[in-house]
Write a protein that holds these residues in place. Sequence first.
Motif, PDB file in Angstrom:
ATOM      1  N   MET A   1      65.463 -63.900  44.048  1.00 56.62           N
ATOM      2  CA  MET A   1      64.204 -64.426  43.512  1.00 56.62           C
ATOM      3  C   MET A   1      63.724 -63.578  42.328  1.00 56.62           C
ATOM      4  N   VAL A   2      63.845 -62.260  42.459  1.00 58.12           N
ATOM      5  CA  VAL A   2      63.416 -61.372  41.368  1.00 58.12           C
ATOM      6  C   VAL A   2      64.277 -61.605  40.122  1.00 58.12           C
ATOM      7  N   LEU A   3      65.599 -61.630  40.306  1.00 61.88           N
ATOM      8  CA  LEU A   3      66.495 -61.839  39.158  1.00 61.88           C
ATOM      9  C   LEU A   3      66.291 -63.215  38.529  1.00 61.88           C
ATOM     10  N   GLY A   4      66.215 -64.235  39.373  1.00 59.33           N
ATOM     11  CA  GLY A   4      66.014 -65.594  38.860  1.00 59.33           C
ATOM     12  C   GLY A   4      64.722 -65.730  38.083  1.00 59.33           C
ATOM     13  N   THR A   5      63.660 -65.117  38.625  1.00 63.08           N
ATOM     14  CA  THR A   5      62.360 -65.159  37.949  1.00 63.08           C
ATOM     15  C   THR A   5      62.382 -64.333  36.664  1.00 63.08           C
TER      16      THR A   5
ATOM     17  N   GLY B   1      53.266 -73.696  43.891  1.00 63.80           N
ATOM     18  CA  GLY B   1      53.244 -72.698  42.837  1.00 63.80           C
ATOM     19  C   GLY B   1      54.088 -71.460  43.078  1.00 63.80           C
ATOM     20  N   ALA B   2      54.634 -71.294  44.276  1.00 61.88           N
ATOM     21  CA  ALA B   2      55.373 -70.068  44.598  1.00 61.88           C
ATOM     22  C   ALA B   2      56.605 -69.890  43.723  1.00 61.88           C
ATOM     23  N   MET B   3      57.331 -70.951  43.494  1.00 66.25           N
ATOM     24  CA  MET B   3      58.570 -70.841  42.710  1.00 66.25           C
ATOM     25  C   MET B   3      58.286 -70.583  41.231  1.00 66.25           C
ATOM     26  N   ASN B   4      57.106 -70.901  40.784  1.00 66.59           N
ATOM     27  CA  ASN B   4      56.761 -70.687  39.379  1.00 66.59           C
ATOM     28  C   ASN B   4      55.894 -69.447  39.155  1.00 66.59           C
ATOM     29  N   ALA B   5      55.561 -68.773  40.230  1.00 63.36           N
ATOM     30  CA  ALA B   5      54.742 -67.563  40.116  1.00 63.36           C
ATOM     31  C   ALA B   5      55.596 -66.435  39.528  1.00 63.36           C
ATOM     32  N   GLY B   6      54.995 -65.613  38.764  1.00 70.17           N
ATOM     33  CA  GLY B   6      55.715 -64.489  38.167  1.00 70.17           C
ATOM     34  C   GLY B   6      55.856 -63.326  39.129  1.00 70.17           C
ATOM     35  N   LEU B   7      56.655 -62.344  38.712  1.00 73.32           N
ATOM     36  CA  LEU B   7      56.912 -61.178  39.551  1.00 73.32           C
ATOM     37  C   LEU B   7      55.645 -60.364  39.817  1.00 73.32           C
ATOM     38  N   ALA B   8      54.676 -60.445  38.947  1.00 73.46           N
ATOM     39  CA  ALA B   8      53.428 -59.700  39.122  1.00 73.46           C
ATOM     40  C   ALA B   8      52.413 -60.466  39.976  1.00 73.46           C
TER      41      ALA B   8
END
Length: 151
Positions: A32-36, A103-110
């Motif tokens: 998830m981190v890498l993909g985002t 919105g979870a999949m479009n939320a940023g790492l921050a």
Amino acid sequence: MTTHQHGTSWSTAAQATLHCLTGCAIGEVLGMVLGTAFGLHNAATVVLSIVLAFVFGYGLTMRGVLKSGLALSAAFKVALAADTVSIVVMEIVDNTVVVAIPGAMNAGLASVLFWLSLVISLAIAFVFTVPVNKWMIGRGRGHAVVHGHHM
């Protein structure tokens, strides 16, 4: 069934699931981190997370059984037998929950939503996977195969 198979405890199943969750969580979070971070499409991010969950899940199991003296190919077979069903269940539940959270999949790492959705999805996946592992261990499958190599 033998007495051992009837005596599989919820604690044993929870421990096996926690072991599986550790590998899955490392792979899932990393994916998830890498993909985002790389701006991958949501579907590509989910696929990356699933692949890494399997890699880390199998890797952790192999690490343990390799210490018992098994050859690499034998350790891989044990990992497949021990973890495949558990990881599949965990990944289906985990990814379904993350995708379902608006919105979870479009939320940023921050974003708190990003991290909270991962924690919630992994916790729900754990709850769904414990009974699966209890059933499998009770039949001499799943993590029961790994425990045979630690003795």
